[in-house]
Write an enzyme that holds these catalytic residues in place. Structure first.
Site, mmCIF file in Angstrom:
data_model
loop_
_atom_site.group_PDB
_atom_site.id
_atom_site.type_symbol
_atom_site.label_atom_id
_atom_site.label_comp_id
_atom_site.label_asym_id
_atom_site.label_seq_id
_atom_site.Cartn_x
_atom_site.Cartn_y
_atom_site.Cartn_z
ATOM 1 N N LYS A 12 10.114 -16.106 11.575
ATOM 2 C CA LYS A 12 9.638 -14.791 11.683
ATOM 3 C C LYS A 12 8.009 -14.656 10.929
ATOM 4 O O LYS A 12 8.231 -15.093 9.777
ATOM 5 C CB LYS A 12 10.636 -13.877 11.297
ATOM 6 C CG LYS A 12 10.333 -12.556 11.468
ATOM 7 C CD LYS A 12 10.472 -12.215 13.129
ATOM 8 C CE LYS A 12 11.606 -11.519 13.441
ATOM 9 N NZ LYS A 12 12.009 -11.716 14.789
ATOM 10 N N THR A 57 15.344 -16.137 14.485
ATOM 11 C CA THR A 57 13.872 -15.659 13.662
ATOM 12 C C THR A 57 14.350 -14.218 13.083
ATOM 13 O O THR A 57 13.951 -14.163 11.803
ATOM 14 C CB THR A 57 12.821 -15.518 14.548
ATOM 15 O OG1 THR A 57 12.832 -14.572 15.551
ATOM 16 C CG2 THR A 57 12.467 -16.735 15.001
ATOM 17 N N ARG A 176 11.111 9.114 -1.856
ATOM 18 C CA ARG A 176 10.065 8.290 -0.997
ATOM 19 C C ARG A 176 8.774 7.596 -1.488
ATOM 20 O O ARG A 176 8.398 8.273 -2.535
ATOM 21 C CB ARG A 176 9.902 8.912 0.479
ATOM 22 C CG ARG A 176 8.939 9.828 0.238
ATOM 23 C CD ARG A 176 8.620 10.278 1.917
ATOM 24 N NE ARG A 176 7.291 11.326 1.777
ATOM 25 C CZ ARG A 176 6.769 11.607 2.906
ATOM 26 N NH1 ARG A 176 7.084 11.381 4.195
ATOM 27 N NH2 ARG A 176 5.782 12.353 2.702
ATOM 28 N N GLN A 224 0.249 16.072 3.850
ATOM 29 C CA GLN A 224 -0.878 17.177 3.864
ATOM 30 C C GLN A 224 -0.937 17.835 2.426
ATOM 31 O O GLN A 224 -2.158 18.430 2.008
ATOM 32 C CB GLN A 224 -0.165 18.169 4.857
ATOM 33 C CG GLN A 224 -0.178 17.764 6.306
ATOM 34 C CD GLN A 224 1.043 17.077 6.696
ATOM 35 O OE1 GLN A 224 1.613 16.481 5.955
ATOM 36 N NE2 GLN A 224 1.613 17.041 7.736
ATOM 37 N N HIS A 252 4.132 4.178 6.153
ATOM 38 C CA HIS A 252 5.282 4.186 5.974
ATOM 39 C C HIS A 252 6.069 2.967 5.356
ATOM 40 O O HIS A 252 5.703 1.840 5.797
ATOM 41 C CB HIS A 252 6.085 4.472 7.613
ATOM 42 C CG HIS A 252 5.519 5.605 8.317
ATOM 43 N ND1 HIS A 252 5.633 6.920 7.590
ATOM 44 C CD2 HIS A 252 4.828 5.592 9.488
ATOM 45 C CE1 HIS A 252 5.102 7.727 8.424
ATOM 46 N NE2 HIS A 252 4.560 7.130 9.588
HETATM 47 O O1 LIG Z 1 3.875 13.681 4.564
HETATM 48 C C1 LIG Z 1 4.518 13.915 5.769
HETATM 49 N N1 LIG Z 1 3.837 14.727 6.759
HETATM 50 C C2 LIG Z 1 4.125 14.758 7.832
HETATM 51 O O2 LIG Z 1 3.890 15.635 8.777
HETATM 52 C C3 LIG Z 1 5.354 13.857 8.361
HETATM 53 N N2 LIG Z 1 5.957 13.655 9.525
HETATM 54 C C4 LIG Z 1 6.773 12.484 9.444
HETATM 55 O O3 LIG Z 1 7.637 12.180 10.353
HETATM 56 N N3 LIG Z 1 6.821 12.077 8.014
HETATM 57 C C5 LIG Z 1 5.863 12.994 7.614
HETATM 58 N N4 LIG Z 1 5.338 12.895 6.205
#
Ligand SMILES: O=c1[nH]c(=O)c2[nH]c(=O)[nH]c2[nH]1
Length: 303
Positions: A12, A57, A176, A224, A252
């Site tokens: 992998k 893998t 997170r 945001q 992510h």
């Molecule tokens: O900070 C985030 N804003 C989002 O609009 C969003 N949508 C999502 O799936 N994760 C996140 N995280």
């Protein structure tokens, strides 16, 4: 025509593994791209399709993540040695393992008031500074900015309370990783040769610094919200800037499920994450000084 099998290897490639170690409030990060290539008695799978000697893998990928949790990542070299030894000594048909590792270096964001931050990082290496200068013989429009300024908070980020419909599977997150590659463009209110020009070099440094500090110091309930705080900090602190637009991919980091290997992988005690490169959330917005007309184009890609 008779043929014979020549050199072959498999495994992998590009396992993106991020390991956070928590030392109280102070976090440490290791961010690797690990590629596994194995070879040995693999003629049969090529000739007849028999997989009897083939360690999948997928298993090599799982091993990378499980080793990161179980043994930690002291250094890329130590991690690679450990993996290579494991593959060669645990599987008879595997005679050779080549582990290639790229390591992405991070440094702590330093906020002048509080010194180095404990869990906010900026990727080492220069971002790209950009500018666009327009003049119609009377008025100037100066838009400056940057792209590929990669930042990460290993905590102080949550995401919950969002709309849920029948397609929503996302679990609410109370702790997170928040990471993004900042792309920002800001517009100066200097338009007229008769007015004193801003100090462009100083202004860039200040805008960048305020952006980093706001990113590090915002306890984030969404990207945001963080974006708006970054924009507000710049508009409030830099009188020469009237408008700023951001395009922020949500880089992510998914907690890897290590339950099948009886390893607990929990955020609270430092976890191993899969750093996904796509798809990514893309959060974009303009922050303006009140009363000012927006002029920065919505799409920053060609600016
Ligand atoms: O900070 C985030 N804003 C989002 O609009 C969003 N949508 C999502 O799936 N994760 C996140 N995280």
């Amino acid at each position: 025509m008779p043929t014979i099998l020549g050199q072959n290897q498999y495994g992998k490639a590009e396992n993106r593994v991020v390991k956070i170690v928590r030392d109280g409030d102070t976090h440490h990060i290791k961010d690797l791209n690990v590629s596994v290539a194995l070879s040995g008695d693999m003629a049969e799978v090529h000739y007849s399709g028999s997989n009897a000697n083939v360690l999948p893998t997928d298993t090599t990928k799982n091993t990378v993540y499980a080793f990161a949790k179980e043994h930690g990542i002291e250094s890329a070299e130590q991690f690679g040695i450990h993996l290579a030894r494991h593959f060669v000594t645990s599987q008879n048909p595997i005679h050779r393992a080549r582990i290639r590792i790229e390591e992405y270096a991070w440094e702590r964001i330093a906020t002048s008031d509080a010194g180095d931050t404990k869990h906010s990082f900026v990727r080492k290496g220069q971002e790209t500074r950009v500018s666009q200068i327009t003049y119609d013989g009377e008025k100037w429009e100066i838009i400056s900015g940057l792209k590929d300024l990669t930042v990460l908070n290993s905590t102080d980020s949550e995401f919950w309370g969002y709309v849920k419909d029948k397609y929503t599977t996302l679990r609410e997150a109370y702790d997170r990783i928040l990471a993004t590659d900042v792309s920002a463009r800001w517009r100066y209110n200097w338009t007229d040769d008769a007015e004193p020009m801003p100090n462009w070099e100083k202004s860039y440094e200040q805008a960048r610094r305020h952006m980093l500090h706001a990113f590090a110091q915002t306890y984030s309930l969404s990207l945001q919200q963080t974006l708006y705080q970054m924009g507000t900090r710049i508009i409030d602190s830099c009188g020469e800037i009237d408008e700023i637009r951001f395009s922020l991919p949500n880089n992510h980091h998914f907690l890897v499920d290590l339950e099948p290997f009886e390893l607990k992988n929990e955020t609270a005690d430092g976890a191993v994450y899969f750093a996904a490169d796509r798809p990514y959330g893309l959060i974009e917005a303009t922050v303006l000084r009140d009363g000012v007309e927006p002029r920065i184009p919505v799409d920053l890609t060609n600016l």
